[in-house]
Motif scaffolding. Structure first.
Motif, PDB file in Angstrom:
ATOM      1  N   ASP A   1       0.828  -1.208   0.000  1.00  0.00           N
ATOM      2  CA  ASP A   1       0.000   0.000   0.000  1.00  0.00           C
ATOM      3  C   ASP A   1       0.865   1.261   0.000  1.00  0.00           C
ATOM      4  N   VAL A   2       2.010   1.197   0.666  1.00  0.00           N
ATOM      5  CA  VAL A   2       2.935   2.339   0.678  1.00  0.00           C
ATOM      6  C   VAL A   2       3.753   2.370  -0.606  1.00  0.00           C
ATOM      7  N   ALA A   3       4.062   1.200  -1.137  1.00  0.00           N
ATOM      8  CA  ALA A   3       4.899   1.125  -2.336  1.00  0.00           C
ATOM      9  C   ALA A   3       4.186   1.596  -3.590  1.00  0.00           C
ATOM     10  N   ALA A   4       2.889   1.331  -3.686  1.00  0.00           N
ATOM     11  CA  ALA A   4       2.163   1.609  -4.933  1.00  0.00           C
ATOM     12  C   ALA A   4       2.262   3.070  -5.378  1.00  0.00           C
ATOM     13  N   PRO A   5       2.037   4.054  -4.497  1.00  0.00           N
ATOM     14  CA  PRO A   5       2.184   5.444  -4.967  1.00  0.00           C
ATOM     15  C   PRO A   5       3.596   5.772  -5.429  1.00  0.00           C
ATOM     16  N   ARG A   6       4.596   5.112  -4.846  1.00  0.00           N
ATOM     17  CA  ARG A   6       5.974   5.342  -5.267  1.00  0.00           C
ATOM     18  C   ARG A   6       6.200   4.787  -6.673  1.00  0.00           C
ATOM     19  N   LEU A   7       5.599   3.648  -6.973  1.00  0.00           N
ATOM     20  CA  LEU A   7       5.689   3.092  -8.329  1.00  0.00           C
ATOM     21  C   LEU A   7       4.975   3.994  -9.324  1.00  0.00           C
ATOM     22  N   GLU A   8       3.830   4.513  -8.930  1.00  0.00           N
ATOM     23  CA  GLU A   8       3.090   5.417  -9.817  1.00  0.00           C
ATOM     24  C   GLU A   8       3.902   6.679 -10.105  1.00  0.00           C
ATOM     25  N   ARG A   9       4.595   7.216  -9.086  1.00  0.00           N
ATOM     26  CA  ARG A   9       5.428   8.415  -9.309  1.00  0.00           C
ATOM     27  C   ARG A   9       6.594   8.095 -10.232  1.00  0.00           C
ATOM     28  N   LEU A  10       7.171   6.909 -10.095  1.00  0.00           N
ATOM     29  CA  LEU A  10       8.243   6.516 -11.013  1.00  0.00           C
ATOM     30  C   LEU A  10       7.756   6.579 -12.449  1.00  0.00           C
TER      31      LEU A  10
END
Length: 397
Positions: free
Chosen positions: A246-255
């Protein structure tokens, strides 16, 4: 209290099942594993960066600025101004999605060199115990490897176990881009392993790029080994919940937003999601940016994607899934109960994914081994050559 006790029982059942089907070493690792602290905040130096008005303008807030705003900000700077920010805030610049690629590579080299030096100082500090010094030696060695000539580090964060993302190929000119999202135990110390390289994100990324180049030597391709999130450690409680995903997903989206600003491929980047990485991809799927069409999402060795069917992932995603018969993950329950487990089997007939062949692959980490159907299929999908993909044939009878 009764509900909490029941949740512990469920966690034990899931983790215990995984342990029973894996090797003894993994069982020991599971027993010793602890919950990980997710990294959701910007890197060190961000607070000072936000307060810095020396350029006569506000610097983009690493916590809130869009990749488009970051790209526009750096485009308006002179080379001298960019170099000054790099020198003063290497961790911030190196992790800003939307910043120029070459600037990020240079910033991360500076940040990695600083972390290497810090670790070397700790290793030589006799006031520390032997365990702390040994960990410092390991950290210094890991950083030294990343500083070898030719390495392109797209992101680096030394907090905790360490986050690192590396580019293989020329990302700036790539016609086809793939992002490898790894699962449990991926971190700075396990980013690139000389022994059993396919157990590491860098090794898998190299294998995928080599296969693309074998199939289409005239196509410019690039692969990103993205350990941009805190992964579960071993087979403990974190592996059976979506908390870290859940924390990782927004970071992947920003990438991906950043790649949209700094690259120009012929298609949206393809995602290759291994093991727990497929949980991250499942959480991120509904909010992924789609620039040129559909995003190919390949899940392999998956414990589930947090959904019951591919339809729940959004209309802009094409899911491809595979699991070889020797992969122990197939013995883990495919269900979700009270927040534990990751939903349906992506290779199941009712899930809605394209079930691709992984003939020749063995175990949980053998999907990109030479000569396997899975490696061939992954290369074809990464290149958009879908006619070359070998689908899994239904069992007779």
């Amino acid at each position: 209290m009764r509900r909490r006790r029941w949740k512990r029982v469920l966690i034990g059942a899931f983790a215990g099942c995984a342990v029973l089907v894996d090797a003894g070493a993994a069982a020991a690792q599971a027993a010793a594993s602890t919950e990980q602290v997710a990294i959701a905040t910007p890197p060190a130096g961000s607070a000072a960066w936000v307060q810095d008005h020396s350029l006569g303008r506000a610097l983009p807030d690493p916590a809130t600025a869009t990749a488009g705003a970051v790209a526009a900000f750096f485009a308006a700077l002179t080379p001298a101004e960019q170099a000054r920010l790099l020198a003063e805030y290497p961790l911030v610049v190196g992790n800003l999605d939307g910043a120029p690629l070459d600037l990020r590579y240079r910033a991360n080299r500076a940040a990695i060199a600083a972390e290497r030096d810090r670790a070397q100082d700790r290793a030589a500090d006799r006031s520390l115990d032997s365990t702390a010094r040994a960990l410092a030696v390991s950290r210094a060695n890991d950083c030294a490897h990343l500083l070898e000539p030719g390495r392109q580090i797209l992101a680096f964060d030394p907090r905790g176990r360490g986050l690192v993302s590396e580019v293989f190929g020329d990302l700036a000119s790539a016609e086809r881009i793939s992002v490898l999202v790894p699962g449990s135990d991926a971190d700075l110390g396990h980013h690139d392993q000389a022994a059993e390289p396919l157990r590491s994100p860098a090794g898998m990324a190299r294998a995928l790029l080599a296969e693309e180049q074998r199939q289409a030597p005239g196509t410019r391709a690039a692969v990103i080994a993205w350990t941009g999130y805190v992964t579960p450690s071993g087979l403990g409680p974190d592996a059976v919940t979506s908390r870290l995903a859940d924390v990782a997903a927004p970071r992947l989206e920003r990438l991906l937003d950043g790649l949209d600003e700094t690259t120009d491929p012929a298609a949206d980047p393809a995602l290759f999601c291994h093991s727990y990485g497929s949980v991250v991809c499942g959480v991120a799927a509904p909010d992924l940016p789609h620039t040129t069409g559909t995003t190919d999402m390949v899940v392999f060795g998956s414990p589930g994607m947090g959904v019951q069917s591919a339809a729940e992932l959004g209309t802009g995603v094409q899911v491809w899934a595979t699991r070889n018969p020797d992969d122990w993950i197939g013995n883990v329950p495919y269900l979700e109960v009270g927040g534990l487990g990751h939903g349906a089997d992506p290779t199941g007939s009712g899930f809605g994914a394209q079930d691709v062949s992984s003939a020749g692959a063995s175990g949980h980490n053998g999907y990109l081994a030479p000569g396997t159907d899975s490696l061939h299929n992954f290369g074809s999908i990464a290149l958009g050559r879908y006619q070359g993909v070998n689908l899994q044939q239904p069992e007779a009878g």
